[in-house]
Motif scaffolding. Structure first.
Motif, short mmCIF file in Angstrom:
data_model
loop_
_atom_site.label_atom_id
_atom_site.label_comp_id
_atom_site.label_asym_id
_atom_site.label_seq_id
_atom_site.Cartn_x
_atom_site.Cartn_y
_atom_site.Cartn_z
N GLN A 33 0.85 -1.18 0.00
CA GLN A 33 0.00 0.00 0.00
C GLN A 33 0.89 1.24 0.00
O GLN A 33 1.79 1.35 0.83
N LEU A 34 0.63 2.14 -0.92
CA LEU A 34 1.42 3.36 -1.03
C LEU A 34 0.54 4.60 -0.81
O LEU A 34 -0.62 4.63 -1.23
N ILE A 35 1.12 5.58 -0.16
CA ILE A 35 0.47 6.88 0.00
C ILE A 35 1.29 7.89 -0.79
O ILE A 35 2.47 8.10 -0.53
N GLU B 225 11.24 13.58 -11.88
CA GLU B 225 11.98 13.17 -10.68
C GLU B 225 11.82 11.67 -10.46
O GLU B 225 10.75 11.11 -10.72
N LEU B 226 12.87 11.05 -9.97
CA LEU B 226 12.87 9.61 -9.69
C LEU B 226 13.02 9.40 -8.18
O LEU B 226 14.00 9.84 -7.59
N TYR B 227 12.05 8.73 -7.60
CA TYR B 227 12.06 8.41 -6.16
C TYR B 227 12.27 6.91 -6.00
O TYR B 227 11.74 6.11 -6.79
N ASN C 58 8.35 -2.88 7.91
CA ASN C 58 7.20 -3.04 7.03
C ASN C 58 6.74 -1.70 6.44
O ASN C 58 5.65 -1.60 5.88
N ALA C 59 7.58 -0.68 6.56
CA ALA C 59 7.25 0.63 6.00
C ALA C 59 8.52 1.33 5.55
O ALA C 59 9.54 1.30 6.24
N VAL C 60 8.47 1.95 4.36
CA VAL C 60 9.61 2.68 3.84
C VAL C 60 9.13 3.97 3.19
O VAL C 60 7.98 4.07 2.74
N ALA C 61 10.01 4.95 3.15
CA ALA C 61 9.73 6.22 2.48
C ALA C 61 10.59 6.33 1.24
O ALA C 61 11.80 6.09 1.31
N LEU C 62 9.98 6.66 0.13
CA LEU C 62 10.73 6.83 -1.11
C LEU C 62 11.32 8.23 -1.15
O LEU C 62 10.65 9.21 -0.82
N LYS C 63 12.57 8.32 -1.57
CA LYS C 63 13.27 9.61 -1.60
C LYS C 63 13.85 9.88 -2.99
O LYS C 63 14.15 8.96 -3.74
N ALA C 64 14.04 11.17 -3.28
CA ALA C 64 14.68 11.58 -4.53
C ALA C 64 15.69 12.67 -4.23
O ALA C 64 15.53 13.44 -3.28
N ALA C 65 16.74 12.71 -5.01
CA ALA C 65 17.73 13.77 -4.85
C ALA C 65 17.09 15.10 -5.23
O ALA C 65 16.65 15.29 -6.36
N ASN C 66 17.02 16.00 -4.26
CA ASN C 66 16.42 17.33 -4.48
C ASN C 66 14.98 17.22 -4.97
O ASN C 66 14.52 18.03 -5.79
N GLY C 67 14.26 16.21 -4.48
CA GLY C 67 12.87 16.01 -4.89
C GLY C 67 11.97 17.14 -4.44
O GLY C 67 12.00 17.53 -3.27
N ARG D 127 5.42 13.51 0.00
CA ARG D 127 5.79 12.21 0.59
C ARG D 127 5.30 11.08 -0.29
O ARG D 127 4.29 11.19 -0.99
N ALA D 128 6.04 10.00 -0.25
CA ALA D 128 5.68 8.75 -0.89
C ALA D 128 6.09 7.65 0.07
O ALA D 128 7.27 7.38 0.26
N VAL D 129 5.10 7.04 0.69
CA VAL D 129 5.35 6.04 1.74
C VAL D 129 4.70 4.73 1.36
O VAL D 129 3.56 4.69 0.88
N ALA D 130 5.44 3.64 1.55
CA ALA D 130 4.93 2.31 1.24
C ALA D 130 4.82 1.49 2.52
O ALA D 130 5.74 1.49 3.34
#
Length: 282
Positions: free
Chosen positions: A138-140, A250-252, A262-271, A276-279
């Motif tokens: 599940q992603l937000i 942008e690539l996250y 069981n949860a991770v946050a997607l990050k991008a360089a200078n995003g 937020r993008a959380v899985a």
């Protein structure tokens, strides 16, 4: 019954409902019945206003023209100047008229300014890969204020960077009608066109994927969204998200390890396109 009374009362009631529907439209609440009421009562208001002006024409002439000097009264010039300023300001979106015009929609839709961002309250709910085997993710996805008509693709790679499967690939894109300067306003007014998604619109995903088939029949939501999907990836993999909007891409990404969290946050360089993008993994 007196015709003047009927005209005056009709104008007053029409004005009341026009005020209510006008405020709803100002704050971006535009269901079809609100627009219909506003337009039709506007026509009613114009019709009765014509008769009201006709019945009160002698009084209006007194307000406009000075009987003694024969010239136009200052009050009329001031009123005409005020109306003229508003017409020019609104017509050409001059400050602060442009900001005032869209403040209501920005407030309700999360378009806050630099001083304090209002969180977008609207989240669409999307399901992909429903009939496929795999583990649920599940992603937000919450977009920044500058994002208007995004194109988003989400997929998984193994830890070596090799493609595994697609999680979200839209079949369509939404584009603001060419020539519209204020894209956000055009979007809210429905002045858009829908086109087919092509892999070239998401170059990072295109370079990585081995499956260019779409798995979501519509365009990327213009609001934030919750995505429920499935992946055949194992316990450790890379979660990838590419977003493109208004010529910016942008690539996250995030390294997923189910044995640790069981949860991770997607990050991008200078995003800057995503807040937020959380899985969350099941």
């Amino acid at each position: 019954m007196k015709k003047k009374n009927i005209i005056s009362l009709s104008i007053a009631l029409a004005f009341l409902f026009l005020s209510v529907t006008g405020l709803l439209l100002y704050f971006g609440l535009k269901p079809e019945f609100v627009t219909s009421i506003h337009v039709l009562l506007g026509l009613v208001f114009i019709g009765f206003a014509f008769f009201h002006i006709k019945n009160n024409w002698p009084s209006l002439k007194v307000y406009t023209k000075d009987r003694k000097e024969g010239g136009i009264k200052k009050e009329f010039l001031v009123a005409a100047a005020v109306v003229g300023i508003f017409l020019l300001g609104a017509g050409f979106s001059l400050p602060p008229f442009g900001e005032i015009q869209h403040f209501g929609e920005d407030l309700t839709r999360g378009g806050g300014g630099k001083g304090g961002r209002m969180e977008k309250a609207s989240f669409d709910k999307i399901i992909t890969n429903k009939d496929k085997q795999g583990k649920t993710i599940q992603l937000i996805i919450e977009k920044s204020n500058e994002v208007i008509t995004p194109v988003i693709t989400i997929w998984t790679n193994d830890t070596a960077g090799n493609f595994i499967d697609n999680l979200f690939v839209p079949a369509k894109t939404i584009e603001v009608t060419s020539g519209e300067a204020d894209k956000r306003h055009a979007l809210y007014e429905g002045e858009t066109e829908t086109n087919s998604f092509t892999p070239a619109m998401s170059p990072g995903w295109q370079a990585a994927t081995k499956d260019t088939a779409t798995n979501y029949a519509e365009a990327t939501p213009t609001d934030n969204f919750f995505l429920t999907t499935k992946t055949k990836a194992g316990d450790t993999f890379q979660l990838m998200l590419e977003i493109k909007d208004n010529g910016k891409t942008e690539l996250y990404k995030a390294l997923v390890d189910r044995t640790k969290s069981n949860a991770v946050a997607l990050k991008a360089a200078n995003g800057a396109l995503l807040v937020r993008a959380v899985a969350e993994l099941e």
